[in-house]
Design a protein around this motif. Sequence first.
Motif, PDB file in Angstrom:
ATOM      1  N   ILE A  29      -2.947  16.709   3.015  1.00  0.00           N
ATOM      2  CA  ILE A  29      -2.905  15.288   3.399  1.00  0.00           C
ATOM      3  C   ILE A  29      -3.491  15.045   4.792  1.00  0.00           C
ATOM      4  O   ILE A  29      -3.195  14.029   5.417  1.00  0.00           O
ATOM      5  CB  ILE A  29      -1.462  14.736   3.343  1.00  0.00           C
ATOM      6  CG1 ILE A  29      -0.548  15.467   4.317  1.00  0.00           C
ATOM      7  CG2 ILE A  29      -0.912  14.824   1.923  1.00  0.00           C
ATOM      8  CD1 ILE A  29       0.819  14.800   4.456  1.00  0.00           C
ATOM      9  N   ASP A  31      -6.253  13.985   5.774  1.00  0.00           N
ATOM     10  CA  ASP A  31      -7.039  12.757   5.921  1.00  0.00           C
ATOM     11  C   ASP A  31      -6.291  11.509   5.427  1.00  0.00           C
ATOM     12  O   ASP A  31      -6.877  10.443   5.270  1.00  0.00           O
ATOM     13  CB  ASP A  31      -8.373  12.877   5.187  1.00  0.00           C
ATOM     14  CG  ASP A  31      -8.199  13.163   3.691  1.00  0.00           C
ATOM     15  OD1 ASP A  31      -7.066  13.494   3.269  1.00  0.00           O
ATOM     16  OD2 ASP A  31      -9.198  13.054   2.951  1.00  0.00           O
ATOM     17  N   TYR A  32      -4.975  11.633   5.196  1.00  0.00           N
ATOM     18  CA  TYR A  32      -4.172  10.493   4.761  1.00  0.00           C
ATOM     19  C   TYR A  32      -3.811   9.620   5.963  1.00  0.00           C
ATOM     20  O   TYR A  32      -3.854  10.061   7.116  1.00  0.00           O
ATOM     21  CB  TYR A  32      -2.881  10.966   4.078  1.00  0.00           C
ATOM     22  CG  TYR A  32      -3.058  11.478   2.656  1.00  0.00           C
ATOM     23  CD1 TYR A  32      -4.265  12.018   2.216  1.00  0.00           C
ATOM     24  CD2 TYR A  32      -1.996  11.436   1.760  1.00  0.00           C
ATOM     25  CE1 TYR A  32      -4.403  12.492   0.923  1.00  0.00           C
ATOM     26  CE2 TYR A  32      -2.130  11.910   0.461  1.00  0.00           C
ATOM     27  CZ  TYR A  32      -3.335  12.444   0.047  1.00  0.00           C
ATOM     28  OH  TYR A  32      -3.480  12.901  -1.235  1.00  0.00           O
ATOM     29  N   ASP A  33      -3.430   8.384   5.671  1.00  0.00           N
ATOM     30  CA  ASP A  33      -3.032   7.439   6.717  1.00  0.00           C
ATOM     31  C   ASP A  33      -1.514   7.353   6.815  1.00  0.00           C
ATOM     32  O   ASP A  33      -0.823   7.299   5.787  1.00  0.00           O
ATOM     33  CB  ASP A  33      -3.584   6.042   6.413  1.00  0.00           C
ATOM     34  CG  ASP A  33      -5.101   5.993   6.430  1.00  0.00           C
ATOM     35  OD1 ASP A  33      -5.695   6.651   7.307  1.00  0.00           O
ATOM     36  OD2 ASP A  33      -5.683   5.307   5.565  1.00  0.00           O
ATOM     37  N   ILE A  44       3.257   7.748   4.035  1.00  0.00           N
ATOM     38  CA  ILE A  44       1.895   8.237   4.213  1.00  0.00           C
ATOM     39  C   ILE A  44       1.119   7.945   2.939  1.00  0.00           C
ATOM     40  O   ILE A  44       1.642   8.113   1.833  1.00  0.00           O
ATOM     41  CB  ILE A  44       1.913   9.746   4.518  1.00  0.00           C
ATOM     42  CG1 ILE A  44       2.686  10.005   5.820  1.00  0.00           C
ATOM     43  CG2 ILE A  44       0.504  10.302   4.628  1.00  0.00           C
ATOM     44  CD1 ILE A  44       2.922  11.467   6.106  1.00  0.00           C
ATOM     45  N   PHE A  45      -0.138   7.525   3.092  1.00  0.00           N
ATOM     46  CA  PHE A  45      -0.923   7.076   1.941  1.00  0.00           C
ATOM     47  C   PHE A  45      -2.307   7.707   1.974  1.00  0.00           C
ATOM     48  O   PHE A  45      -2.941   7.804   3.027  1.00  0.00           O
ATOM     49  CB  PHE A  45      -1.054   5.554   1.966  1.00  0.00           C
ATOM     50  CG  PHE A  45      -1.834   4.974   0.815  1.00  0.00           C
ATOM     51  CD1 PHE A  45      -1.282   4.895  -0.447  1.00  0.00           C
ATOM     52  CD2 PHE A  45      -3.131   4.507   1.008  1.00  0.00           C
ATOM     53  CE1 PHE A  45      -1.994   4.353  -1.515  1.00  0.00           C
ATOM     54  CE2 PHE A  45      -3.847   3.962  -0.046  1.00  0.00           C
ATOM     55  CZ  PHE A  45      -3.274   3.880  -1.315  1.00  0.00           C
ATOM     56  N   GLY A  46      -2.788   8.140   0.805  1.00  0.00           N
ATOM     57  CA  GLY A  46      -4.124   8.705   0.732  1.00  0.00           C
ATOM     58  C   GLY A  46      -4.540   8.986  -0.690  1.00  0.00           C
ATOM     59  O   GLY A  46      -3.816   8.680  -1.646  1.00  0.00           O
ATOM     60  N   ASN A  48      -5.434  11.612  -3.605  1.00  0.00           N
ATOM     61  CA  ASN A  48      -5.225  12.971  -4.093  1.00  0.00           C
ATOM     62  C   ASN A  48      -6.432  13.359  -4.952  1.00  0.00           C
ATOM     63  O   ASN A  48      -6.592  12.869  -6.076  1.00  0.00           O
ATOM     64  CB  ASN A  48      -3.930  13.027  -4.909  1.00  0.00           C
ATOM     65  CG  ASN A  48      -3.588  14.421  -5.388  1.00  0.00           C
ATOM     66  OD1 ASN A  48      -4.461  15.184  -5.780  1.00  0.00           O
ATOM     67  ND2 ASN A  48      -2.309  14.751  -5.367  1.00  0.00           N
ATOM     68  N   TYR A  54      -4.622   7.653  -5.971  1.00  0.00           N
ATOM     69  CA  TYR A  54      -4.001   7.392  -4.683  1.00  0.00           C
ATOM     70  C   TYR A  54      -2.527   7.771  -4.791  1.00  0.00           C
ATOM     71  O   TYR A  54      -1.932   7.707  -5.870  1.00  0.00           O
ATOM     72  CB  TYR A  54      -4.150   5.934  -4.289  1.00  0.00           C
ATOM     73  CG  TYR A  54      -5.543   5.592  -3.814  1.00  0.00           C
ATOM     74  CD1 TYR A  54      -5.944   5.884  -2.507  1.00  0.00           C
ATOM     75  CD2 TYR A  54      -6.466   4.991  -4.669  1.00  0.00           C
ATOM     76  CE1 TYR A  54      -7.235   5.589  -2.079  1.00  0.00           C
ATOM     77  CE2 TYR A  54      -7.747   4.708  -4.244  1.00  0.00           C
ATOM     78  CZ  TYR A  54      -8.122   5.010  -2.949  1.00  0.00           C
ATOM     79  OH  TYR A  54      -9.396   4.730  -2.532  1.00  0.00           O
ATOM     80  N   GLU A  55      -1.930   8.163  -3.679  1.00  0.00           N
ATOM     81  CA  GLU A  55      -0.526   8.548  -3.714  1.00  0.00           C
ATOM     82  C   GLU A  55       0.154   8.240  -2.386  1.00  0.00           C
ATOM     83  O   GLU A  55      -0.487   8.134  -1.342  1.00  0.00           O
ATOM     84  CB  GLU A  55      -0.362  10.028  -4.042  1.00  0.00           C
ATOM     85  CG  GLU A  55      -0.851  10.968  -2.959  1.00  0.00           C
ATOM     86  CD  GLU A  55      -0.547  12.432  -3.269  1.00  0.00           C
ATOM     87  OE1 GLU A  55       0.226  12.705  -4.194  1.00  0.00           O
ATOM     88  OE2 GLU A  55      -1.105  13.301  -2.558  1.00  0.00           O
ATOM     89  N   HIS A  57       3.237   9.671   0.133  1.00  0.00           N
ATOM     90  CA  HIS A  57       4.246  10.653   0.517  1.00  0.00           C
ATOM     91  C   HIS A  57       5.257   9.912   1.377  1.00  0.00           C
ATOM     92  O   HIS A  57       4.889   9.029   2.151  1.00  0.00           O
ATOM     93  CB  HIS A  57       3.625  11.815   1.286  1.00  0.00           C
ATOM     94  CG  HIS A  57       2.886  12.776   0.418  1.00  0.00           C
ATOM     95  ND1 HIS A  57       3.520  13.746  -0.313  1.00  0.00           N
ATOM     96  CD2 HIS A  57       1.566  12.896   0.139  1.00  0.00           C
ATOM     97  CE1 HIS A  57       2.630  14.447  -0.999  1.00  0.00           C
ATOM     98  NE2 HIS A  57       1.424  13.943  -0.735  1.00  0.00           N
TER      99      HIS A  57
END
Length: 271
Positions: A29, A31-33, A44-46, A48, A54-55, A57
């Motif tokens: 993750i 590169d997730y936001d 946390i969003f990004g 997969n 998109y998923e 956490h």
Amino acid sequence: MKKDFFNNIKEQLKDYKYSSMKYTEYEEISDYDVIYNNEQLILIFGFNVEAELYEFHWATNSASILLKEVNKSNEKALITFIPTEWIEEFIKNTFHIYAIWNDYFHNDISKSLDQVNSMEFLKEYDCKKASEVTLSCRGQSRGFSGQTEEWMKQWIKGTESNSVSSGGKDSAVLVHRENDKITGIICVTIYSHGESDGPILWVREIAVLPEYQRRGIAKTLLNQALFYGKSKGAKRAFLMADECNKHAIKLYESVGFIANKGEAQNDMIRK
């Protein structure tokens, strides 16, 4: 996301009763936001790449707090490790079950075959073909997304993040060929070295090209995996399966795997 920031978030997880990030590694993750990071919610969003979805956490003590923020997004996003007691509330908010994963253990692989037919191990130059086998099975079972060529390379090199974090050693991919064509694969590694009950063989992925299924290839590969684990000193074996994948579960049970349904992983996705 900087690695120091991620490590700080992992430290914060102890302050929350529920979380999806217990087994999450930074490389998955990076590169997730980070949408929220406060005492009520970590979100946390990004994207997969493996699942092509998109998923989110997350970590929180409240389903309503999580849903309030997740519902601000219109993406068809995956949310993993939903507590069983939250499922009905998520269904009321237009989510449905994506997969329910159960742990399966084989508690004594010393009883597996003493000998198998010669095994073939995946080489780096064939990783693309092995990936294509897994991707050909995408959608055949809930939650199964297949693996990329790069993932295959990392696995056989022993650098895949989940294998590294579990202390995996002797990672390998066994392949089955017919007419020089790779028709099936199984990914394995061995972890829990030094434990009193002995090392564990982890069966990470099993896939057979659809047109070659129901010919016994998967069982051949699984028996080879158990033999491989035993030859490397493993005493037990572990894998995960979605509860609706009845055909695969029947196979696992036939060679001695037993389900532990006490800690199911509930993954959900917006309709």
